[in-house]
Design a protein around this motif. Structure first.
Motif, PDB file in Angstrom:
ATOM      1  N   LEU A 118       0.803  -1.176  -0.112  1.00 43.02           N
ATOM      2  CA  LEU A 118       0.097   0.007   0.060  1.00 43.02           C
ATOM      3  C   LEU A 118       0.823   1.168   0.092  1.00 43.02           C
ATOM      4  N   LEU A 119       1.914   1.307   0.909  1.00 44.77           N
ATOM      5  CA  LEU A 119       2.904   2.384   0.906  1.00 44.77           C
ATOM      6  C   LEU A 119       3.415   2.642  -0.387  1.00 44.77           C
ATOM      7  N   ALA A 120       3.866   1.662  -1.163  1.00 43.04           N
ATOM      8  CA  ALA A 120       4.490   1.786  -2.367  1.00 43.04           C
ATOM      9  C   ALA A 120       3.637   2.231  -3.489  1.00 43.04           C
ATOM     10  N   VAL A 121       2.262   1.656  -3.613  1.00 46.62           N
ATOM     11  CA  VAL A 121       1.581   2.329  -4.550  1.00 46.62           C
ATOM     12  C   VAL A 121       0.919   3.875  -4.260  1.00 46.62           C
ATOM     13  N   GLY A 122       0.912   3.939  -3.017  1.00 49.12           N
ATOM     14  CA  GLY A 122       0.516   5.489  -2.692  1.00 49.12           C
ATOM     15  C   GLY A 122       1.656   6.392  -2.983  1.00 49.12           C
ATOM     16  N   GLY A 123       3.028   5.813  -2.367  1.00 52.77           N
ATOM     17  CA  GLY A 123       3.991   6.723  -2.684  1.00 52.77           C
ATOM     18  C   GLY A 123       4.521   7.205  -4.047  1.00 52.77           C
ATOM     19  N   ALA A 124       4.108   6.110  -5.187  1.00 51.83           N
ATOM     20  CA  ALA A 124       4.566   6.450  -6.420  1.00 51.83           C
ATOM     21  C   ALA A 124       3.454   7.448  -6.882  1.00 51.83           C
ATOM     22  N   LEU A 125       2.121   7.123  -6.687  1.00 49.91           N
ATOM     23  CA  LEU A 125       1.161   7.948  -7.286  1.00 49.91           C
ATOM     24  C   LEU A 125       1.486   9.337  -6.490  1.00 49.91           C
ATOM     25  N   PHE A 126       1.805   9.476  -5.227  1.00 46.61           N
ATOM     26  CA  PHE A 126       1.820  10.794  -4.766  1.00 46.61           C
ATOM     27  C   PHE A 126       3.058  11.764  -5.271  1.00 46.61           C
ATOM     28  N   HIS A 127       4.073  11.017  -5.405  1.00 46.85           N
ATOM     29  CA  HIS A 127       5.523  11.874  -5.651  1.00 46.85           C
ATOM     30  C   HIS A 127       5.146  12.236  -7.427  1.00 46.85           C
ATOM     31  N   ALA A 128       4.677  11.360  -8.104  1.00 43.64           N
ATOM     32  CA  ALA A 128       4.483  11.822  -9.475  1.00 43.64           C
ATOM     33  C   ALA A 128       3.501  12.751  -9.511  1.00 43.64           C
ATOM     34  N   ALA A 129       2.465  12.503  -8.753  1.00 43.58           N
ATOM     35  CA  ALA A 129       1.344  13.695  -9.014  1.00 43.58           C
ATOM     36  C   ALA A 129       1.964  15.024  -8.532  1.00 43.58           C
ATOM     37  N   ALA A 130       2.626  15.160  -7.310  1.00 37.93           N
ATOM     38  CA  ALA A 130       2.696  16.380  -6.716  1.00 37.93           C
ATOM     39  C   ALA A 130       4.010  17.242  -7.526  1.00 37.93           C
ATOM     40  N   GLN A 131       4.850  16.361  -8.058  1.00 41.57           N
ATOM     41  CA  GLN A 131       5.714  16.977  -8.864  1.00 41.57           C
ATOM     42  C   GLN A 131       5.270  17.259 -10.362  1.00 41.57           C
TER      43      GLN A 131
END
Length: 416
Positions: A118-131
């Motif tokens: 869960l942390l991996a999927v969420g992290g991938a989405l978050f960092h790509a989205a924010a940047q």
């Protein structure tokens, strides 16, 4: 020699102003960084002391999380270009909120693996989205927006470890719950940015998204100059993240680990404004200097003395680690944002971090085995990797050498 192509995105109408985008992303970054570092500073000792896991198992799990996250950047980056970064941010924060709650409740490897996923999927989405959101603002605001994003995140990283240490008195579950709450609030904040989905509608939507996604990734892979640069900088993620594992597993307790990471975050936050000024991060020398600082920091950790003088050396290593983080993060983002064509930042971001994830998986696995065999061997190996990573970047030209930046007429709005 293949060179990076330079693209500054044109000014386009946006459903949210640049100021709103930057403000929301910066506030979200503050919240999630507090939660993230409150947990991750102390998770290694929790897994070792509370759950009884060996160093090899701990580093495998944490390395798996990093590797999965960065591997997912490959498809996720292209998807974000199609569905909208703000919508992806909502999903990302929700997934990470559930992931941190699961981490606090995990009693062994099965529960830990579920939280890692869960942390991996969420992290991938978050960092790509924010940047992606930051890369989409006007060019003269982009570097400053990213600097604010990073400075606030690093400032929260300074406060996060001691906050986690205070909450640790109520058990690790309390720390994880606090982090989950922070990520849940962040998901609500992303709802303030109502970007329009760019995916086709109707029965062919999934097929069309898959076709466009594969086409976006293929386009990036044909950009040989960018691929060369991405391969050269792929060890950066491993070098910047392994301190969170190496420091606690080489003899530093919760207090000193907290001090190390807080000082490093403080130094990184002080470096960011300098990198943002005149977009200095686009200069290849900034990245090279960051890599050398990372190597020097690990060299000090490899040579940690006994109790006498240990704290002084640890503080020096933390300063070097902070310099490495501040310089390398700014250099990779600013170079990437200027190299990606309009509407393709997510795909370029995904390819870069996919390569980084492969290196992180291999390096994280090796780290655990070295720590179990010889604790001093891990920082020594990372020192060597950082030194070797500088060499291929010497042959690459930065984008400022290919095409000097010339501000366009439409980018004269006042910075936030």
């Amino acid at each position: 020699m293949s060179r990076l192509r330079v693209h500054d995105p044109p000014f386009m109408k946006r459903t949210a102003s640049d100021r709103r985008v930057i403000a929301v992303v910066v506030v979200v970054q503050a919240l999630i960084s507090l939660g993230y570092f409150a947990v991750m500073t102390h998770v290694v000792l929790h897994l070792r002391d509370d759950l009884g896991l060996l160093a090899g198992t701990i580093t495998l799990m944490l390395g798996l999380r990093t590797a999965l996250q960065y591997a997912l950047f490959l498809p996720v980056g292209a998807v974000i270009d199609l569905v909208g970064a703000a919508r992806a941010g909502v999903v990302a924060c929700a997934l990470r909120a559930v992931g941190f709650a699961a981490l606090g409740a995990a009693g062994g490897p099965p529960g830990l693996f579920a939280s890692v996923l869960l942390l991996a999927v969420g992290g991938a989405l978050f960092h790509a989205a924010a940047q992606s959101l930051l890369a989409g603002v006007a060019p003269e605001r982009r570097a400053r927006g990213f600097a604010a994003y990073t400075v606030v995140g690093q400032a929260a990283a300074v406060a996060g470890p001691p906050a986690g240490l205070l909450l640790l008195g109520g058990g690790f579950g309390l720390v994880a719950t606090a982090a989950a709450t922070a990520w849940a609030v962040a998901a609500l904040l992303f709802l303030l940015l109502n970007d329009r989905p760019r995916t086709p509608r109707g029965r062919t939507r999934i097929t069309e998204v898959g076709r466009r996604m594969s086409g976006s990734v293929a386009t990036v892979l044909r950009d040989r100059g960018f691929v060369r640069w991405a391969l050269a900088v792929s060890p950066v993620t491993l070098l910047l993240t392994q301190t969170m594992t190496v420091v606690p597993l080489t003899g530093s307790g919760p207090g000193r680990t907290t001090l190390f990471l807080s000082v490093a975050a403080l130094v990184a936050s002080l470096v960011q404004p300098w990198c943002a000024a005149a977009r200095r991060g686009e200069d290849p020398r900034v990245l090279k200097t960051g890599l050398l600082c990372a190597g020097a920091g690990y060299a000090l950790l490899a040579a940690l003395p006994d109790e006498t003088g240990r704290l002084t050396v640890l503080l020096l290593a933390s300063v070097l680690s902070g310099l490495a983080t501040g310089l390398c993060h700014a250099a990779t983002f600013q170079t990437l944002a200027r190299s990606a064509p309009p509407g393709r930042f997510g795909a370029y971001f995904g390819v870069l971090h996919f390569f980084s994830g492969l290196v992180a998986l291999a390096g994280g696995t090796a780290t655990g085995r070295l720590i179990d065999a010889a604790p001093w061997g891990t920082p020594l190996a990372l020192t060597l990797l950082a030194t070797l990573s500088v060499l291929p970047t010497l042959a690459l030209r930065g984008p400022h050498e290919d095409q000097p930046h010339r501000p366009r007429a439409h980018t004269k709005a006042a910075p936030p």
